[in-house]
Design a protein around this motif. Structure first.
Motif, PDB file in Angstrom:
ATOM      1  N   SER A   1      43.645 -11.920 140.848  1.00  0.00           N
ATOM      2  CA  SER A   1      43.065 -11.444 139.497  1.00  0.00           C
ATOM      3  C   SER A   1      42.258 -12.381 138.695  1.00  0.00           C
ATOM      4  O   SER A   1      41.477 -12.126 137.737  1.00  0.00           O
ATOM      5  CB  SER A   1      44.363 -11.105 138.664  1.00  0.00           C
TER       6      SER A   1
ATOM      7  N   GLU B   1      48.738 -12.469 143.716  1.00  0.00           N
ATOM      8  CA  GLU B   1      48.030 -11.369 142.681  1.00  0.00           C
ATOM      9  C   GLU B   1      47.543 -12.215 141.516  1.00  0.00           C
ATOM     10  O   GLU B   1      46.408 -11.841 141.064  1.00  0.00           O
ATOM     11  CB  GLU B   1      49.322 -10.705 142.013  1.00  0.00           C
ATOM     12  N   LYS B   2      48.030 -13.281 141.151  1.00  0.00           N
ATOM     13  CA  LYS B   2      47.606 -14.123 140.075  1.00  0.00           C
ATOM     14  C   LYS B   2      46.188 -14.680 140.617  1.00  0.00           C
ATOM     15  O   LYS B   2      45.067 -14.879 139.777  1.00  0.00           O
ATOM     16  CB  LYS B   2      48.573 -15.303 139.669  1.00  0.00           C
TER      17      LYS B   2
ATOM     18  N   GLU C   1      58.776 -12.597 146.847  1.00  0.00           N
ATOM     19  CA  GLU C   1      58.396 -12.150 145.482  1.00  0.00           C
ATOM     20  C   GLU C   1      57.649 -13.050 144.917  1.00  0.00           C
ATOM     21  O   GLU C   1      56.200 -12.858 144.435  1.00  0.00           O
ATOM     22  CB  GLU C   1      59.484 -11.658 144.794  1.00  0.00           C
ATOM     23  N   ALA C   2      57.900 -14.219 144.988  1.00  0.00           N
ATOM     24  CA  ALA C   2      57.063 -15.529 144.371  1.00  0.00           C
ATOM     25  C   ALA C   2      55.601 -15.615 144.967  1.00  0.00           C
ATOM     26  O   ALA C   2      54.604 -15.839 144.338  1.00  0.00           O
ATOM     27  CB  ALA C   2      57.944 -16.952 144.616  1.00  0.00           C
ATOM     28  N   ARG C   3      55.745 -15.502 146.440  1.00  0.00           N
ATOM     29  CA  ARG C   3      54.585 -15.688 147.005  1.00  0.00           C
ATOM     30  C   ARG C   3      53.588 -14.456 146.683  1.00  0.00           C
ATOM     31  O   ARG C   3      52.182 -14.612 146.300  1.00  0.00           O
ATOM     32  CB  ARG C   3      54.768 -15.556 148.444  1.00  0.00           C
ATOM     33  N   VAL C   4      53.955 -13.402 146.718  1.00  0.00           N
ATOM     34  CA  VAL C   4      53.072 -12.172 146.057  1.00  0.00           C
ATOM     35  C   VAL C   4      52.687 -12.328 144.669  1.00  0.00           C
ATOM     36  O   VAL C   4      51.511 -12.101 144.520  1.00  0.00           O
ATOM     37  CB  VAL C   4      54.088 -10.809 146.252  1.00  0.00           C
ATOM     38  N   ASP C   5      53.494 -12.908 143.702  1.00  0.00           N
ATOM     39  CA  ASP C   5      52.967 -13.093 142.344  1.00  0.00           C
ATOM     40  C   ASP C   5      51.820 -14.119 142.539  1.00  0.00           C
ATOM     41  O   ASP C   5      50.912 -14.063 141.720  1.00  0.00           O
ATOM     42  CB  ASP C   5      54.277 -13.636 141.619  1.00  0.00           C
ATOM     43  N   ALA C   6      52.003 -15.105 143.178  1.00  0.00           N
ATOM     44  CA  ALA C   6      50.964 -16.167 143.399  1.00  0.00           C
ATOM     45  C   ALA C   6      49.766 -15.686 143.716  1.00  0.00           C
ATOM     46  O   ALA C   6      48.717 -15.825 143.422  1.00  0.00           O
ATOM     47  CB  ALA C   6      51.684 -17.393 144.102  1.00  0.00           C
TER      48      ALA C   6
ATOM     49  N   GLN D   1      63.408 -13.403 147.195  1.00  0.00           N
ATOM     50  CA  GLN D   1      62.896 -14.276 146.032  1.00  0.00           C
ATOM     51  C   GLN D   1      61.515 -15.008 146.635  1.00  0.00           C
ATOM     52  O   GLN D   1      60.586 -15.035 145.740  1.00  0.00           O
ATOM     53  CB  GLN D   1      63.952 -14.983 145.831  1.00  0.00           C
TER      54      GLN D   1
END
Length: 80
Positions: free
Chosen positions: A78, A74-75, A67-72, A64
């Motif tokens: 982008s 990616e944001k 996943e949070a690190r990858v989301d951050a 988890q």
């Protein structure tokens, strides 16, 4: 009501009686037979299960966090 001391004495007498009876031998033989059967079934002990459950919980927490690190990341990417 029954006196707790009387119940303890009764339990002790029954335990002594049971220990000297053939039922104790039957219990030992049944435990040995069941132990052999369980060994063939390749079962795990409760302790082993609990250890693996803890490992899984830690792994889920790490996943988890990743996943949070990858989301951050990616944001942030982008947003450039």
């Amino acid at each position: 009501m029954l006196d707790p001391k009387t119940l303890e004495e009764f339990g002790a007498k029954m335990s002594a009686l049971f220990a000297n009876s053939p039922a104790k031998d039957i219990e030992k033989n049944a435990k040995a037979m069941m132990g052999g059967l369980f060994a063939k079934l390749d079962l795990v002990t409760r302790e082993e299960f609990d250890v693996q459950a803890q490992v899984l919980a830690r792994t889920r927490e790490k996943l988890q966090a990743l996943e949070a690190r990858v989301d951050a990341l990616e944001k942030a990417r982008s947003g450039q």
